[in-house]
Write a protein that holds these residues in place. Structure first.
Motif, PDB file in Angstrom:
ATOM      1  N   MET A   7      -9.531  -9.517  -5.300  1.00  0.00           N
ATOM      2  CA  MET A   7      -8.423 -10.322  -5.802  1.00  0.00           C
ATOM      3  C   MET A   7      -7.459  -9.434  -6.577  1.00  0.00           C
ATOM      4  O   MET A   7      -7.859  -8.440  -7.171  1.00  0.00           O
ATOM      5  N   CYS A   8      -6.203  -9.818  -6.571  1.00  0.00           N
ATOM      6  CA  CYS A   8      -5.168  -9.106  -7.307  1.00  0.00           C
ATOM      7  C   CYS A   8      -5.350  -9.365  -8.802  1.00  0.00           C
ATOM      8  O   CYS A   8      -5.561 -10.504  -9.224  1.00  0.00           O
ATOM      9  N   SER A   9      -5.247  -8.322  -9.600  1.00  0.00           N
ATOM     10  CA  SER A   9      -5.391  -8.480 -11.046  1.00  0.00           C
ATOM     11  C   SER A   9      -4.113  -9.020 -11.689  1.00  0.00           C
ATOM     12  O   SER A   9      -4.142  -9.477 -12.823  1.00  0.00           O
TER      13      SER A   9
ATOM     14  N   TRP B 194       6.827  13.165   6.385  1.00  0.00           N
ATOM     15  CA  TRP B 194       6.149  11.891   6.195  1.00  0.00           C
ATOM     16  C   TRP B 194       4.796  12.117   5.559  1.00  0.00           C
ATOM     17  O   TRP B 194       4.231  13.197   5.635  1.00  0.00           O
ATOM     18  N   ARG B 195       4.309  11.073   4.900  1.00  0.00           N
ATOM     19  CA  ARG B 195       3.024  11.124   4.216  1.00  0.00           C
ATOM     20  C   ARG B 195       2.301   9.818   4.473  1.00  0.00           C
ATOM     21  O   ARG B 195       2.890   8.739   4.360  1.00  0.00           O
ATOM     22  N   SER B 196       1.028   9.898   4.816  1.00  0.00           N
ATOM     23  CA  SER B 196       0.232   8.703   5.089  1.00  0.00           C
ATOM     24  C   SER B 196      -0.921   8.622   4.097  1.00  0.00           C
ATOM     25  O   SER B 196      -1.464   9.643   3.681  1.00  0.00           O
ATOM     26  N   TRP B 197      -1.281   7.398   3.719  1.00  0.00           N
ATOM     27  CA  TRP B 197      -2.410   7.178   2.845  1.00  0.00           C
ATOM     28  C   TRP B 197      -2.885   5.744   3.008  1.00  0.00           C
ATOM     29  O   TRP B 197      -2.234   4.931   3.640  1.00  0.00           O
ATOM     30  N   ARG B 198      -4.034   5.435   2.418  1.00  0.00           N
ATOM     31  CA  ARG B 198      -4.619   4.097   2.457  1.00  0.00           C
ATOM     32  C   ARG B 198      -4.518   3.488   1.063  1.00  0.00           C
ATOM     33  O   ARG B 198      -4.753   4.162   0.073  1.00  0.00           O
ATOM     34  N   ALA B 199      -4.151   2.203   1.010  1.00  0.00           N
ATOM     35  CA  ALA B 199      -3.960   1.548  -0.281  1.00  0.00           C
ATOM     36  C   ALA B 199      -4.485   0.126  -0.226  1.00  0.00           C
ATOM     37  O   ALA B 199      -4.513  -0.497   0.827  1.00  0.00           O
TER      38      ALA B 199
ATOM     39  N   LEU C 118      -2.498  -1.974  -5.700  1.00  0.00           N
ATOM     40  CA  LEU C 118      -3.536  -2.031  -6.720  1.00  0.00           C
ATOM     41  C   LEU C 118      -4.285  -0.716  -6.844  1.00  0.00           C
ATOM     42  O   LEU C 118      -4.677  -0.324  -7.931  1.00  0.00           O
ATOM     43  N   ARG C 119      -4.515  -0.051  -5.733  1.00  0.00           N
ATOM     44  CA  ARG C 119      -5.197   1.244  -5.742  1.00  0.00           C
ATOM     45  C   ARG C 119      -4.803   2.003  -4.493  1.00  0.00           C
ATOM     46  O   ARG C 119      -4.628   1.407  -3.436  1.00  0.00           O
ATOM     47  N   SER C 120      -4.675   3.319  -4.581  1.00  0.00           N
ATOM     48  CA  SER C 120      -4.326   4.127  -3.404  1.00  0.00           C
ATOM     49  C   SER C 120      -5.362   5.226  -3.217  1.00  0.00           C
ATOM     50  O   SER C 120      -5.906   5.755  -4.167  1.00  0.00           O
TER      51      SER C 120
END
Length: 69
Positions: free
Chosen positions: A23-25, A49-54, A64-66
């Motif tokens: 859940m979102c804080s 370009w830059r890729s990441w997971r979040a 919320l977090r990456s």
């Protein structure tokens, strides 16, 4: 007299979204894991370009977090 005009912009895109049991804080709605991508363009030509997971909120869209790749 010579005048140079350069256009540089960045676009943030969400490529793939998977639901997650969290859940979102900030707003209390559900969250999901997304593959994010930032693309920097110079005169409408992408050159970086830059890729990441979040973990993002599905309602308010806040990150919320990456996780780096």
């Amino acid at each position: 007299m010579v005048c140079f005009c350069f256009l540089v912009d960045q676009r943030q895109m969400t490529r793939k979204i998977k639901p997650v049991a969290a859940m979102c804080s900030r707003c209390g709605c559900s969250a999901s894991v997304a593959d994010m991508k930032i693309e920097t363009r110079f005169c409408y030509v992408p050159f970086c370009w830059r890729s990441w997971r979040a973990v993002i909120c599905t309602f308010c869209g806040s990150i919320l977090r990456s996780y780096g790749r």
